[in-house]
Scaffold this active site. Structure first.
Site, mmCIF file in Angstrom:
data_model
loop_
_atom_site.group_PDB
_atom_site.id
_atom_site.type_symbol
_atom_site.label_atom_id
_atom_site.label_comp_id
_atom_site.label_asym_id
_atom_site.label_seq_id
_atom_site.Cartn_x
_atom_site.Cartn_y
_atom_site.Cartn_z
ATOM 1 N N GLU A 1 0.836 -1.197 0.000
ATOM 2 C CA GLU A 1 0.000 0.000 0.000
ATOM 3 C C GLU A 1 0.873 1.251 0.000
ATOM 4 O OE1 GLU A 1 -2.712 -0.369 3.346
ATOM 5 O OE2 GLU A 1 -2.607 -2.547 3.210
ATOM 6 N N GLU B 1 -9.797 6.024 2.897
ATOM 7 C CA GLU B 1 -10.162 5.256 4.077
ATOM 8 C C GLU B 1 -10.026 6.168 5.299
ATOM 9 O OE1 GLU B 1 -8.925 0.927 6.007
ATOM 10 O OE2 GLU B 1 -7.448 2.066 4.860
#
Length: 405
Positions: free
Chosen positions: A219, A330
């Site tokens: 990520e 997120e």
């Protein structure tokens, strides 16, 4: 006799002890160092203690052969890959286009200048600090950084319940779609984040199963996370795990694993400038791709800079290919005072351009892409596709509002 002995033990000192005290008192109250001596001391300290950047970070320049990555047991005999692999071809084409001209885009009837390809800069560069050849920049970790975590074991790690909550499709259900990486042009913002929470914009490169303990992810993107960094700056970050966030992996270089190569980009460092609603829109490129020769997963940032890589033997499923790629935002919602958090995602007018890296090291627009928002009353997403921007989407939102209690 006893009294005399007692008195002597207080007033009479052994010669060696008296000599020690004399030296101690002379150093305590004696002549102070000269200005020239202090100047020499300060020069020496400047060599071993790097100055803090304008945001308060201290960036240490570490010998690239002695960086934390090589403390990992799987990397004890790892051969450092000094030369980055060939960049995905679309990135080079885009860089040439950027040199010709910056472009103006109308977004929601508002003209904005997009600084494409040049990317947002890092704050620690503002005081002229750079690392010399043969070293890599690493943000210094402090005791206070560790103390903000729940425990030493949790420091620098995502919590599994937070990291897995957003997924609706398991990567093991789409194994026919093997990917060698992903790319995104990401607008950089500084959203409001409540204490103990975070807001992230990132790429996920995924393989394995969300239902088990074998999930592999790589990520990268930007985040605002006060609990990790001690401030509310927007920071470039990277993350990896090989067991579903349980024990392997971490953010940035807070554990062994990620191998830093570039001497100018510090993972975990603050980004500046950032976009504003009524002003300039700044974006940077994040791309992750697999070197077909070494099979290492490389991280790129900004103006085609290969920052470093994750050796393939850190992983199980990602040692082969990725089976799912995700782009998006997120937030962590701790529901302060029993209500939805007011932590923001993006700016409420967030957009990205996305692409997939195939086995031939080309970046292509993704096909059959789907969009999902956990609660569109709190944070929304709008997937678009046109000739000007290719595949892109707006996403973000304010969190707490009358429709998002």
């Amino acid at each position: 006799m006893g009294a005399s002995s007692s008195s002597s033990s207080v007033l009479v000192l052994p010669l060696s002890l008296a000599f020690f005290l004399a030296i101690f008192l002379e150093r305590s109250v004696g002549v102070q160092p000269s200005g020239l001596t202090l100047e020499r001391i300060q020069k020496h300290l400047n060599k071993i203690n790097k100055p803090a950047s304008p945001d308060g970070d201290i960036i240490d320049c570490i010998d690239k052969w002695k960086q934390p990555a090589f403390d990992h047991p799987l990397l004890k005999n790892h051969k450092l890959q000094l030369v980055p692999p060939e960049l995905p071809r679309v990135r080079r084409m885009k860089e040439e286009e950027v040199k010709r001209d910056n472009h103006i885009s109308s977004r929601k009837n508002e003209e904005r200048m997009v600084i494409s390809g040049r990317g947002a800069r890092q704050v620690w560069h503002q005081n002229g600090t750079r690392c010399p050849k043969g070293t890599v920049p690493i943000r210094r970790t402090t005791v206070d950084d560790v103390l903000r975590a729940q425990s030493l074991h949790d420091f620098g790690k995502k919590q599994p319940r937070m990291a897995l909550a957003r997924h609706t499709v398991s990567p093991d259900a789409v194994r026919e779609n093997d990917h060698e990486g992903a790319s995104a042009d990401v607008s950089v913002w500084n959203p409001f984040v409540q204490d103990g929470e975070m807001s992230i914009s990132q790429i996920w490169v995924v393989a394995g199963s969300f239902s088990g303990s074998d999930l592999n992810t790589i990520e990268a993107g930007w985040q605002v996370q006060p609990l990790l960094y001690g401030d509310r700056s927007t920071r470039f970050f990277a993350y990896w795990t090989a067991d579903g966030y349980k024990s392997t992996g971490c953010y940035n270089l807070l554990c062994p694993g990620f191998v830093q190569v570039d001497k100018n980009i510090a993972v975990g460092s603050a980004i500046a400038p950032v976009s504003t609603i009524a002003g300039m829109l700044y974006e940077t490129n994040i791309f992750i791709w697999k070197d077909p020769k070494t099979e290492n997963w490389w991280l790129g940032y900004g103006n085609n800079t290969a920052v470093g890589y994750w050796p393939s033997n850190l992983f199980t499923h990602l040692a082969a290919t990725a089976t799912q790629v995700e782009w998006g935002g997120e937030v962590v919602n701790t529901k302060p005072n029993g209500a939805h958090t007011s932590t923001q995602m993006g700016s409420g007018r967030f957009a990205e351009e996305v692409g997939l890296v195939d086995i031939n090291n080309n970046i292509n627009s993704p096909q059959d892409i789907s969009a999902h928002a956990d609660d569109s009353n709190c944070y929304s997403i709008n997937l678009l596709n046109n000739n000007d921007w290719g595949t892109h989407f707006y996403y973000g939102g304010p969190g707490l509002n009358p429709k998002c209690p």
